[in-house]
Scaffold this motif. Structure first.
Motif, PDB file in Angstrom:
ATOM      1  N   PHE A  28     -27.125  -2.684 -18.139  1.00 14.22           N
ATOM      2  CA  PHE A  28     -26.835  -3.684 -17.514  1.00 14.22           C
ATOM      3  C   PHE A  28     -26.884  -5.420 -17.637  1.00 14.22           C
ATOM      4  N   LEU A  29     -25.338  -5.563 -18.119  1.00 17.68           N
ATOM      5  CA  LEU A  29     -24.881  -6.652 -18.692  1.00 17.68           C
ATOM      6  C   LEU A  29     -24.301  -7.435 -17.557  1.00 17.68           C
ATOM      7  N   GLU A  30     -24.162  -8.428 -17.588  1.00 22.52           N
ATOM      8  CA  GLU A  30     -23.971  -9.571 -16.138  1.00 22.52           C
ATOM      9  C   GLU A  30     -22.713  -9.520 -16.141  1.00 22.52           C
ATOM     10  N   GLU A  31     -21.546  -9.264 -15.623  1.00 17.43           N
ATOM     11  CA  GLU A  31     -20.280  -9.664 -15.793  1.00 17.43           C
ATOM     12  C   GLU A  31     -19.891 -10.765 -16.920  1.00 17.43           C
ATOM     13  N   GLU A  32     -20.734 -11.802 -16.624  1.00 14.81           N
ATOM     14  CA  GLU A  32     -19.609 -13.599 -17.116  1.00 14.81           C
ATOM     15  C   GLU A  32     -20.429 -13.494 -18.593  1.00 14.81           C
ATOM     16  N   GLU A  33     -21.452 -12.718 -18.814  1.00 18.61           N
ATOM     17  CA  GLU A  33     -21.741 -12.689 -19.687  1.00 18.61           C
ATOM     18  C   GLU A  33     -21.195 -11.869 -21.066  1.00 18.61           C
ATOM     19  N   GLU A  34     -21.228 -12.345 -22.152  1.00 20.81           N
ATOM     20  CA  GLU A  34     -20.106 -11.848 -23.494  1.00 20.81           C
ATOM     21  C   GLU A  34     -21.621 -11.606 -24.664  1.00 20.81           C
ATOM     22  N   ARG A  35     -21.745 -10.620 -24.702  1.00 18.76           N
ATOM     23  CA  ARG A  35     -22.433 -10.042 -25.724  1.00 18.76           C
ATOM     24  C   ARG A  35     -21.938  -9.196 -27.190  1.00 18.76           C
ATOM     25  N   TRP A  39     -25.295  -8.147 -31.593  1.00 21.00           N
ATOM     26  CA  TRP A  39     -26.840  -8.148 -30.080  1.00 21.00           C
ATOM     27  C   TRP A  39     -26.560  -6.548 -29.932  1.00 21.00           C
ATOM     28  N   LEU A  40     -25.661  -6.237 -29.075  1.00 21.35           N
ATOM     29  CA  LEU A  40     -25.747  -4.633 -28.708  1.00 21.35           C
ATOM     30  C   LEU A  40     -26.585  -4.028 -29.610  1.00 21.35           C
ATOM     31  N   GLN A  41     -25.962  -4.100 -30.741  1.00 23.34           N
ATOM     32  CA  GLN A  41     -26.012  -3.029 -31.760  1.00 23.34           C
ATOM     33  C   GLN A  41     -27.794  -3.251 -32.353  1.00 23.34           C
ATOM     34  N   ALA A  42     -28.149  -4.229 -31.918  1.00 26.44           N
ATOM     35  CA  ALA A  42     -29.578  -4.348 -32.501  1.00 26.44           C
ATOM     36  C   ALA A  42     -30.021  -4.681 -31.141  1.00 26.44           C
ATOM     37  N   VAL A  43     -30.299  -4.127 -29.853  1.00 28.80           N
ATOM     38  CA  VAL A  43     -31.086  -4.015 -28.704  1.00 28.80           C
ATOM     39  C   VAL A  43     -30.596  -2.022 -28.936  1.00 28.80           C
ATOM     40  N   ALA A  44     -29.466  -1.780 -29.269  1.00 33.45           N
ATOM     41  CA  ALA A  44     -29.643  -0.120 -29.085  1.00 33.45           C
ATOM     42  C   ALA A  44     -30.394   0.349 -30.858  1.00 33.45           C
ATOM     43  N   ALA A  45     -30.576  -0.403 -31.951  1.00 35.73           N
ATOM     44  CA  ALA A  45     -31.621  -0.354 -33.233  1.00 35.73           C
ATOM     45  C   ALA A  45     -33.318  -0.553 -32.291  1.00 35.73           C
ATOM     46  N   GLU A  46     -33.618  -1.248 -31.268  1.00 36.31           N
ATOM     47  CA  GLU A  46     -34.728  -1.549 -31.071  1.00 36.31           C
ATOM     48  C   GLU A  46     -34.983  -0.489 -29.949  1.00 36.31           C
ATOM     49  N   PHE A  47     -34.600   0.266 -29.127  1.00 37.51           N
ATOM     50  CA  PHE A  47     -34.555   1.278 -28.518  1.00 37.51           C
ATOM     51  C   PHE A  47     -35.078   2.598 -29.453  1.00 37.51           C
ATOM     52  N   ASN A  48     -34.132   2.419 -29.809  1.00 38.82           N
ATOM     53  CA  ASN A  48     -33.867   3.733 -31.322  1.00 38.82           C
ATOM     54  C   ASN A  48     -34.415   5.047 -30.800  1.00 38.82           C
ATOM     55  N   SER A  50     -32.124   8.484 -29.221  1.00 36.55           N
ATOM     56  CA  SER A  50     -30.309   8.697 -29.857  1.00 36.55           C
ATOM     57  C   SER A  50     -28.930   8.143 -29.012  1.00 36.55           C
ATOM     58  N   GLN A  51     -29.015   7.032 -27.529  1.00 37.48           N
ATOM     59  CA  GLN A  51     -28.201   6.473 -27.808  1.00 37.48           C
ATOM     60  C   GLN A  51     -28.724   5.699 -26.620  1.00 37.48           C
ATOM     61  N   THR A  52     -28.048   4.573 -26.166  1.00 38.73           N
ATOM     62  CA  THR A  52     -28.036   3.248 -25.675  1.00 38.73           C
ATOM     63  C   THR A  52     -27.041   3.803 -24.802  1.00 38.73           C
ATOM     64  N   CYS A  53     -26.927   3.212 -23.808  1.00 36.83           N
ATOM     65  CA  CYS A  53     -25.340   2.898 -22.701  1.00 36.83           C
ATOM     66  C   CYS A  53     -25.602   1.365 -22.247  1.00 36.83           C
ATOM     67  N   PHE A  54     -24.143   0.236 -22.256  1.00 43.25           N
ATOM     68  CA  PHE A  54     -24.489  -1.359 -21.716  1.00 43.25           C
ATOM     69  C   PHE A  54     -23.091  -0.680 -20.532  1.00 43.25           C
ATOM     70  N   LEU A  55     -23.850  -1.272 -19.134  1.00 39.51           N
ATOM     71  CA  LEU A  55     -22.792  -1.215 -18.265  1.00 39.51           C
ATOM     72  C   LEU A  55     -22.441  -2.591 -17.703  1.00 39.51           C
ATOM     73  N   THR A  56     -21.529  -3.102 -18.256  1.00 41.13           N
ATOM     74  CA  THR A  56     -20.859  -4.303 -17.197  1.00 41.13           C
ATOM     75  C   THR A  56     -20.082  -4.205 -16.488  1.00 41.13           C
ATOM     76  N   ARG A  57     -20.087  -4.319 -14.681  1.00 40.00           N
ATOM     77  CA  ARG A  57     -19.409  -4.051 -13.852  1.00 40.00           C
ATOM     78  C   ARG A  57     -17.879  -5.286 -13.594  1.00 40.00           C
ATOM     79  N   ILE A  58     -16.902  -4.361 -13.372  1.00 39.79           N
ATOM     80  CA  ILE A  58     -15.606  -5.116 -14.006  1.00 39.79           C
ATOM     81  C   ILE A  58     -15.230  -5.395 -12.367  1.00 39.79           C
ATOM     82  N   PRO A  77     -29.050   3.894 -32.628  1.00 34.82           N
ATOM     83  CA  PRO A  77     -29.364   3.180 -33.170  1.00 34.82           C
ATOM     84  C   PRO A  77     -28.786   2.042 -34.579  1.00 34.82           C
ATOM     85  N   ILE A  78     -27.483   3.105 -35.719  1.00 35.02           N
ATOM     86  CA  ILE A  78     -26.846   2.974 -36.323  1.00 35.02           C
ATOM     87  C   ILE A  78     -25.496   2.372 -35.942  1.00 35.02           C
ATOM     88  N   THR A  79     -25.032   2.613 -35.236  1.00 33.12           N
ATOM     89  CA  THR A  79     -23.724   2.303 -34.573  1.00 33.12           C
ATOM     90  C   THR A  79     -22.690   2.845 -33.363  1.00 33.12           C
TER      91      THR A  79
END
Length: 106
Positions: A28-35, A39-48, A50-58, A77-79
């Motif tokens: 969960f990403l705070e709506e005011e934060e731009e990542r 950075w998003l790819q690095a987080v997914a690689a860290e989890f390692n 199959s999939q990492t989902c990022f949610l931002t409230r609209i 982890p790679i794309t």
């Protein structure tokens, strides 16, 4: 200024048994934060997994509805990928079961 910590969950989709099914990280990403994409790819690689989902409230909802809306992005982890079904289901499960939304429609 340091960025806020990110809330995250690891959910096993398509099962009710721990460590079975299809794992996905849900962040969960705070709506005011731009990542950055980097950075998003690095987080997914860290989890390692199959999939990492990022949610931002609209914040602004069209048509005057009060149902919460979220922007989703999915990374392996790679794309970044255009869509991931099990990570989307994991995100919905997390929203409903964690108390992050107080409605049955998202």
């Amino acid at each position: 200024m340091a960025k806020k910590p990110v809330k995250y969950f690891v959910v096993d989709a398509f099962t009710d048994v721990p460590f079975k099914g299809n794992p996905a990280a849900v962040c969960f990403l705070e709506e005011e934060e731009e990542r950055s994409d980097h950075w998003l790819q690095a987080v997914a690689a860290e989890f390692n997994i199959s999939q990492t989902c990022f949610l931002t409230r609209i914040v602004d909802s069209p048509n005057g509805t009060s149902n919460p809306r979220f922007r989703l992005r999915w990374f392996t982890p790679i794309t970044e990928v255009k869509l991931c079904g099990h990570a989307t289901l994991a995100a919905a499960h997390t929203l409903f079961s964690s108390g992050l939304v107080h409605t049955n429609i998202i």
